[in-house]
Design a protein around this motif. Structure first.
Motif, PDB file in Angstrom:
ATOM      1  N   ASP A  20      46.128  32.378  58.081  1.00  0.00           N
ATOM      2  CA  ASP A  20      46.359  33.821  58.071  1.00  0.00           C
ATOM      3  C   ASP A  20      45.016  34.553  58.218  1.00  0.00           C
ATOM      4  OD1 ASP A  20      46.872  36.447  57.470  1.00  0.00           O
ATOM      5  OD2 ASP A  20      48.097  36.029  55.699  1.00  0.00           O
ATOM      6  N   LEU A  21      44.741  34.975  59.452  1.00  0.00           N
ATOM      7  CA  LEU A  21      43.441  35.605  59.706  1.00  0.00           C
ATOM      8  C   LEU A  21      43.330  36.972  59.031  1.00  0.00           C
ATOM      9  CD1 LEU A  21      42.946  34.620  63.455  1.00  0.00           C
ATOM     10  CD2 LEU A  21      42.072  33.477  61.407  1.00  0.00           C
ATOM     11  N   GLY A  22      44.457  37.606  58.793  1.00  0.00           N
ATOM     12  CA  GLY A  22      44.431  38.887  58.063  1.00  0.00           C
ATOM     13  C   GLY A  22      43.907  38.654  56.649  1.00  0.00           C
ATOM     14  N   ALA A  23      44.363  37.563  56.033  1.00  0.00           N
ATOM     15  CA  ALA A  23      43.891  37.240  54.679  1.00  0.00           C
ATOM     16  C   ALA A  23      42.401  36.897  54.711  1.00  0.00           C
ATOM     17  CB  ALA A  23      44.705  36.081  54.108  1.00  0.00           C
ATOM     18  N   LEU A  24      41.987  36.177  55.738  1.00  0.00           N
ATOM     19  CA  LEU A  24      40.563  35.798  55.845  1.00  0.00           C
ATOM     20  C   LEU A  24      39.693  37.054  55.987  1.00  0.00           C
ATOM     21  CD1 LEU A  24      38.471  33.518  56.090  1.00  0.00           C
ATOM     22  CD2 LEU A  24      38.954  33.430  58.540  1.00  0.00           C
ATOM     23  N   ARG A  25      40.135  37.980  56.844  1.00  0.00           N
ATOM     24  CA  ARG A  25      39.387  39.238  57.016  1.00  0.00           C
ATOM     25  C   ARG A  25      39.331  39.996  55.696  1.00  0.00           C
ATOM     26  NH1 ARG A  25      41.462  39.306  62.375  1.00  0.00           N
ATOM     27  NH2 ARG A  25      43.481  40.006  61.662  1.00  0.00           N
ATOM     28  N   PRO A 238      36.757  29.074  43.165  1.00  0.00           N
ATOM     29  CA  PRO A 238      35.674  28.101  43.048  1.00  0.00           C
ATOM     30  C   PRO A 238      35.741  27.268  41.765  1.00  0.00           C
ATOM     31  CG  PRO A 238      34.811  30.336  43.321  1.00  0.00           C
ATOM     32  CD  PRO A 238      36.285  30.461  43.140  1.00  0.00           C
ATOM     33  N   GLY A 239      36.541  27.680  40.813  1.00  0.00           N
ATOM     34  CA  GLY A 239      36.648  26.916  39.573  1.00  0.00           C
ATOM     35  C   GLY A 239      37.804  27.458  38.773  1.00  0.00           C
ATOM     36  N   SER A 240      38.338  26.646  37.850  1.00  0.00           N
ATOM     37  CA  SER A 240      39.556  27.074  37.150  1.00  0.00           C
ATOM     38  C   SER A 240      39.304  28.315  36.292  1.00  0.00           C
ATOM     39  CB  SER A 240      40.118  25.928  36.319  1.00  0.00           C
ATOM     40  OG  SER A 240      39.110  25.395  35.521  1.00  0.00           O
ATOM     41  N   ALA A 241      38.090  28.467  35.775  1.00  0.00           N
ATOM     42  CA  ALA A 241      37.810  29.627  34.925  1.00  0.00           C
ATOM     43  C   ALA A 241      37.672  30.915  35.741  1.00  0.00           C
ATOM     44  CB  ALA A 241      36.530  29.376  34.129  1.00  0.00           C
ATOM     45  N   LEU A 242      37.632  30.781  37.036  1.00  0.00           N
ATOM     46  CA  LEU A 242      37.370  31.967  37.877  1.00  0.00           C
ATOM     47  C   LEU A 242      38.634  32.493  38.565  1.00  0.00           C
ATOM     48  CD1 LEU A 242      34.541  30.961  37.278  1.00  0.00           C
ATOM     49  CD2 LEU A 242      33.947  31.296  39.625  1.00  0.00           C
ATOM     50  N   ARG A 243      39.752  31.845  38.293  1.00  0.00           N
ATOM     51  CA  ARG A 243      40.992  32.239  38.972  1.00  0.00           C
ATOM     52  C   ARG A 243      41.340  33.700  38.722  1.00  0.00           C
ATOM     53  NH1 ARG A 243      44.908  26.967  38.132  1.00  0.00           N
ATOM     54  NH2 ARG A 243      43.411  25.593  39.088  1.00  0.00           N
ATOM     55  N   GLY A 244      41.701  34.382  39.768  1.00  0.00           N
ATOM     56  CA  GLY A 244      42.151  35.762  39.626  1.00  0.00           C
ATOM     57  C   GLY A 244      41.029  36.760  39.416  1.00  0.00           C
ATOM     58  N   MET A 245      39.765  36.331  39.566  1.00  0.00           N
ATOM     59  CA  MET A 245      38.634  37.231  39.291  1.00  0.00           C
ATOM     60  C   MET A 245      38.473  38.354  40.304  1.00  0.00           C
ATOM     61  SD  MET A 245      35.206  35.643  37.949  1.00  0.00           S
ATOM     62  CE  MET A 245      34.647  37.326  37.932  1.00  0.00           C
ATOM     63  N   ALA A 246      39.034  38.137  41.487  1.00  0.00           N
ATOM     64  CA  ALA A 246      38.887  39.151  42.538  1.00  0.00           C
ATOM     65  C   ALA A 246      40.160  39.145  43.356  1.00  0.00           C
ATOM     66  CB  ALA A 246      37.682  38.811  43.413  1.00  0.00           C
ATOM     67  N   ASP A 247      40.292  40.166  44.184  1.00  0.00           N
ATOM     68  CA  ASP A 247      41.492  40.260  45.014  1.00  0.00           C
ATOM     69  C   ASP A 247      41.296  39.390  46.264  1.00  0.00           C
ATOM     70  OD1 ASP A 247      43.719  40.984  46.423  1.00  0.00           O
ATOM     71  OD2 ASP A 247      42.888  42.918  47.071  1.00  0.00           O
ATOM     72  N   LEU A 248      41.566  38.103  46.113  1.00  0.00           N
ATOM     73  CA  LEU A 248      41.425  37.168  47.230  1.00  0.00           C
ATOM     74  C   LEU A 248      42.795  36.595  47.574  1.00  0.00           C
ATOM     75  CD1 LEU A 248      38.257  35.242  45.983  1.00  0.00           C
ATOM     76  CD2 LEU A 248      38.344  37.081  47.677  1.00  0.00           C
ATOM     77  N   ARG A 249      43.014  36.370  48.849  1.00  0.00           N
ATOM     78  CA  ARG A 249      44.340  35.898  49.286  1.00  0.00           C
ATOM     79  C   ARG A 249      44.223  34.531  49.956  1.00  0.00           C
ATOM     80  NH1 ARG A 249      45.609  41.643  52.269  1.00  0.00           N
ATOM     81  NH2 ARG A 249      45.433  42.891  50.366  1.00  0.00           N
ATOM     82  N   PRO A 250      45.091  33.592  49.569  1.00  0.00           N
ATOM     83  CA  PRO A 250      45.031  32.271  50.210  1.00  0.00           C
ATOM     84  C   PRO A 250      45.276  32.386  51.707  1.00  0.00           C
ATOM     85  CG  PRO A 250      46.663  32.304  48.433  1.00  0.00           C
ATOM     86  CD  PRO A 250      46.170  33.706  48.586  1.00  0.00           C
ATOM     87  N   VAL A 251      44.515  31.626  52.477  1.00  0.00           N
ATOM     88  CA  VAL A 251      44.552  31.760  53.931  1.00  0.00           C
ATOM     89  C   VAL A 251      45.423  30.684  54.587  1.00  0.00           C
ATOM     90  CG1 VAL A 251      43.074  31.691  56.000  1.00  0.00           C
ATOM     91  CG2 VAL A 251      42.279  32.908  53.953  1.00  0.00           C
ATOM     92  N   LEU A 252      45.438  29.488  54.001  1.00  0.00           N
ATOM     93  CA  LEU A 252      46.093  28.370  54.708  1.00  0.00           C
ATOM     94  C   LEU A 252      47.417  27.957  54.075  1.00  0.00           C
ATOM     95  CD1 LEU A 252      44.458  25.333  56.316  1.00  0.00           C
ATOM     96  CD2 LEU A 252      46.249  24.881  54.643  1.00  0.00           C
ATOM     97  N   SER A 253      48.417  27.727  54.923  1.00  0.00           N
ATOM     98  CA  SER A 253      49.679  27.120  54.489  1.00  0.00           C
ATOM     99  C   SER A 253      49.886  25.853  55.315  1.00  0.00           C
ATOM    100  CB  SER A 253      50.867  28.042  54.774  1.00  0.00           C
ATOM    101  OG  SER A 253      50.675  29.289  54.171  1.00  0.00           O
TER     102      SER A 253
END
Ligand SMILES: Cc1ncc(COP(=O)(O)O)c(C=O)c1O
Length: 379
Positions: A20-25, A238-253
């Motif tokens: 999903d290039l929209g998510a990557l952007r 990047p690590g389990s303690a960092l999950r949800g720290m920013a608005d990031l969207r998974p790119v690959l399915s």
């Protein structure tokens, strides 16, 4: 080759990675905002962590990354051949024979040994140019880099070479994925100390960089002139303690189309070793994806997949090219889509979930998807 979803069907690919290039952007834009004044390097080694080059590299540049990072010269040449003109950093010194290729493709190489620096300077001289380099400093990870205590001598030798431009100095953090780890502070202090010594020796460093994704998200003081973001750009944590720290969207399915559906009786065994026995008669689907597609054999009897938005467990062993799923009474037809990684309706199988299941990290889950699985770009 860039394939559309229709091409994938026409060519008979039973499994594909949807990127999903929209998510990557979106992720690059988010990371740019977090990095503030620092430049963003998109780390696209390992075929963009399995997401596919040159498309991901080009998308990151469009979205605001100013440089790219790869591990190997061949990866950089692939990007150059595709027409990418941005600075491309190579994180490790290649064999000396590749020095002319580094020069002719105008790559920014890491240097940390006198011999490679000399080979690069010679290649640049022969081409009538100057090669830009970033001196890699080992601040404690002990992978590659000039040992911190030897930096002044090494810089003296490297700067005496006539055809090199020392544009930057950099290092890599070993435990930034663990928030507040004291070793990260130690590495940053050592980096500052060494950089100070280099600058006092009269070399002007235009780029100092040490932050990976974890440090970019958690340690603004690590940003310096540039952050090198890999995993976070792909919407992975990047690590389990960092999950949800920013608005990031998974790119690959990762998706596949069911290639056979059959009814199997109670007590019958499924797959090599007959490791799964049906508790009651049910429908068993065959999913044409196996460990040769990067779907780990450790997911045998453990991994979940999504069919019609519902979770089902892999039944028995994952084979090289296929695995089976007992879907019970669910009415599934040949050709329907099974989601192995990614979202279907309200549920999502994450790379983190798969990684935990098989005892690895999310990086490996996407990076190991081989080239026989086509990447289909959407968004
Ligand atoms: C030298 C270097 N910099 C930056 C990165 C990006 O790390 P991350 O994917 O954790 O952002 C990597 C990846 O391992 C790396 O090797």
């Amino acid at each position: 080759m860039v394939l559309s979803p229709e091409d994938v069907r026409r060519r008979g690919h039973p499994v594909w990675a949807e990127v999903d290039l929209g998510a990557l952007r979106h992720n690059i834009q988010t990371l740019r905002a977090i990095a503030g004044a620092a430049e963003v390097m998109g780390v696209v080694k390992g075929y963009a962590y399995g997401h596919g080059n040159p498309v991901c590299a080009a998308t990151m540049l469009e979205a605001g990354a100013s440089r790219l990072g790869v591990a190997r010269v061949a990866e950089a040449l692939h990007l150059r051949d595709a027409g990418i003109t941005s600075p491309i950093h190579v994180f490790t010194e290649p064999p000396y024979e590749a020095a002319p290729a580094v020069v002719s493709a105008d790559l920014v190489s890491a240097v940390y040994t006198r011999d490679f620096a000399a080979a690069l300077s010679e290649a640049a001289g022969a081409a009538g140019t100057v090669a830009r380099v970033h001196v890699k400093i080992d601040t404690g990870m002990h992978r590659v880099g000039v040992p911190a205590e030897e930096v002044l001598q090494a810089i003296g030798e490297i700067s005496a070479l006539p055809h090199l431009d020392i544009e930057g100095a950099w290092s890599h953090l070993a435990v930034a994925d663990v928030p507040d780890h004291p070793f990260t502070r130690k590495q940053m202090d050592l980096f500052d100390d060494v950089v100070g010594k280099i600058e006092r020796s009269g070399i002007e460093l235009r780029y100092k960089h040490i932050a990976n994704s974890a440090a970019t998200l958690t340690l603004p003081e690590s940003h310096r002139d540039m952050v090198r973001v890999g995993v976070a750009a792909y919407g992975l944590w990047p690590g389990s303690a960092l999950r949800g720290m920013a608005d990031l969207r998974p790119v690959l399915s990762l998706k596949a189309r069911v290639n056979m559906v059959k009814s199997v009786g109670a007590g019958e065994g499924v797959s090599y070793g007959l490791g799964y026995q049906l508790p009651k008669e049910g429908s068993v689907i065959t999913v044409p994806c196996g460990y040769a597609d990067g779907y780990d054999r450790g997911l045998s009897g453990r991994g979940d997949v999504l069919v019609h938005g519902r979770r089902f467990k892999v039944s028995g062993a994952v084979c090289m090219d296929q695995f089976m799923v007992d879907v019970g009474d669910e009415d599934v037809a040949t050709g329907e889509v099974v989601t192995l990684l990614g979202a279907d309706a309200d549920d999502r199988i994450t790379a983190e979930e798969i990684a935990e299941n098989i005892g690895t990290i999310n990086y490996e889950v996407t990076a190991r998807i081989p080239s026989r699985v086509p990447r289909v770009y959407v968004g």
